[in-house]
Write a protein that holds these residues in place. Structure first.
Motif, PDB file in Angstrom:
ATOM      1  N   HIS A  66      -0.391   2.569  -9.821  1.00 21.84           N
ATOM      2  CA  HIS A  66      -0.067   3.995  -9.848  1.00 21.84           C
ATOM      3  C   HIS A  66       0.543   4.383 -11.194  1.00 21.84           C
ATOM      4  CE1 HIS A  66       4.358   3.465  -9.311  1.00 21.84           C
ATOM      5  NE2 HIS A  66       3.974   2.333  -8.750  1.00 21.84           N
ATOM      6  N   GLN A 116      -6.037   1.252  -4.828  1.00 23.56           N
ATOM      7  CA  GLN A 116      -5.352   0.355  -3.893  1.00 23.56           C
ATOM      8  C   GLN A 116      -6.344  -0.687  -3.376  1.00 23.56           C
ATOM      9  OE1 GLN A 116      -3.736   3.271  -0.991  1.00 23.56           O
ATOM     10  NE2 GLN A 116      -1.732   2.713  -1.800  1.00 23.56           N
ATOM     11  N   CYS A 171      -2.006  -3.956  -2.392  1.00 21.99           N
ATOM     12  CA  CYS A 171      -1.355  -3.618  -3.657  1.00 21.99           C
ATOM     13  C   CYS A 171      -1.870  -2.276  -4.159  1.00 21.99           C
ATOM     14  CB  CYS A 171      -1.566  -4.718  -4.695  1.00 21.99           C
ATOM     15  SG  CYS A 171      -3.270  -5.291  -4.837  1.00 21.99           S
ATOM     16  N   THR A 172      -1.074  -1.674  -5.020  1.00 20.25           N
ATOM     17  CA  THR A 172      -1.341  -0.325  -5.523  1.00 20.25           C
ATOM     18  C   THR A 172      -1.089  -0.283  -7.019  1.00 20.25           C
ATOM     19  OG1 THR A 172      -0.485   0.598  -3.443  1.00 20.25           O
ATOM     20  CG2 THR A 172      -0.638   2.114  -5.319  1.00 20.25           C
ATOM     21  N   LEU A 178       0.873  -1.172   0.000  1.00 18.60           N
ATOM     22  CA  LEU A 178       0.000   0.000   0.000  1.00 18.60           C
ATOM     23  C   LEU A 178       0.914   1.228   0.000  1.00 18.60           C
ATOM     24  CD1 LEU A 178      -2.660  -1.163   2.628  1.00 18.60           C
ATOM     25  CD2 LEU A 178      -2.949  -1.013   0.135  1.00 18.60           C
ATOM     26  N   ILE A 229      -1.276   7.734  -7.232  1.00 15.79           N
ATOM     27  CA  ILE A 229      -1.983   6.465  -6.990  1.00 15.79           C
ATOM     28  C   ILE A 229      -3.341   6.483  -7.692  1.00 15.79           C
ATOM     29  CG2 ILE A 229      -3.126   5.110  -5.171  1.00 15.79           C
ATOM     30  CD1 ILE A 229      -0.708   5.920  -3.361  1.00 15.79           C
TER      31      ILE A 229
END
Length: 193
Positions: free
Chosen positions: A143, A157, A140-141, A117, A154
């Motif tokens: 971006h 997420q 998880c992200t 994150l 971002i």
């Protein structure tokens, strides 16, 4: 942030270094009617990347680029992107850091999926670091990529709880399952008006 949609899907390149499970989920997503992208090119720095098999399975052009000389490698990639009219790059477990120069020269958008994150745990060994810090959850992200490691804006997420008996492998597996859902959602989000 709308990229060209319409009936023509946005030509996309996916960059991988390993097993390619996110690549596979992006290819499946690209086949859906609602998907704004088509996966037209797979780029890897690793000729043994297991994910290359998806290029053969789904008849997608593959390019293996040797990164011994980063500048030459990036020039070759930019040429490939231009030749294939690529407007979007999805980094999916690509273990090379793209230079500021590359990012500026690519005229489209670059997305990355990261197994934490963000802004927590940029870089590598994210799962073990989250466990070592006794975090209650990780995730998880997706971006946008800018010239700083894992620091772009971002898009989306997803949180994943960390269990008491989690190892970095068991946590990685659960997060990866969420990555496969999150990447397509993030792509839909950036294409929606």
């Amino acid at each position: 942030m709308v990229l060209s949609t319409g009936t023509n899907k946005t030509k996309t390149a996916v960059f991988i270094s390993g097993a390619g499970s996110n690549l596979k989920s992006l290819i499946k997503f690209s086949k859906l009617k609602k998907s704004p992208i088509s996966v037209n090119l797979i780029i890897t720095n690793n000729k043994l990347a297991k994910g290359l098999k998806y290029g053969s399975i789904f008849q997608i052009k593959k390019k293996i680029i040797n990164f011994k000389n980063k500048e030459i490698a990036e020039k070759k990639i930019l040429n490939e992107l231009k030749k294939n009219k690529i407007e979007l790059i999805c980094l999916a477990g690509f273990m090379k850091i793209l230079s500021k120069n590359f990012i500026m020269n690519f005229k489209g958008k670059i997305l990355n999926i990261h197994p934490s994150l963000l802004p927590k745990y940029k870089g590598l060994n994210t799962h073990q670091r989250a466990i070592d810090n006794k975090d209650k959850y990780s995730g998880c992200t997706v971006h946008f990529v800018n010239s700083k490691l894992d620091s772009g804006k971002i898009i989306l997420q997803k949180r994943v709880n960390i269990n008491k008996n989690d190892s970095s492998d068991s946590l990685a597996k659960r997060i990866l399952a969420q990555e496969h859902k999150l990447y397509p959602k993030a792509i839909l989000k950036i294409f929606s008006p």
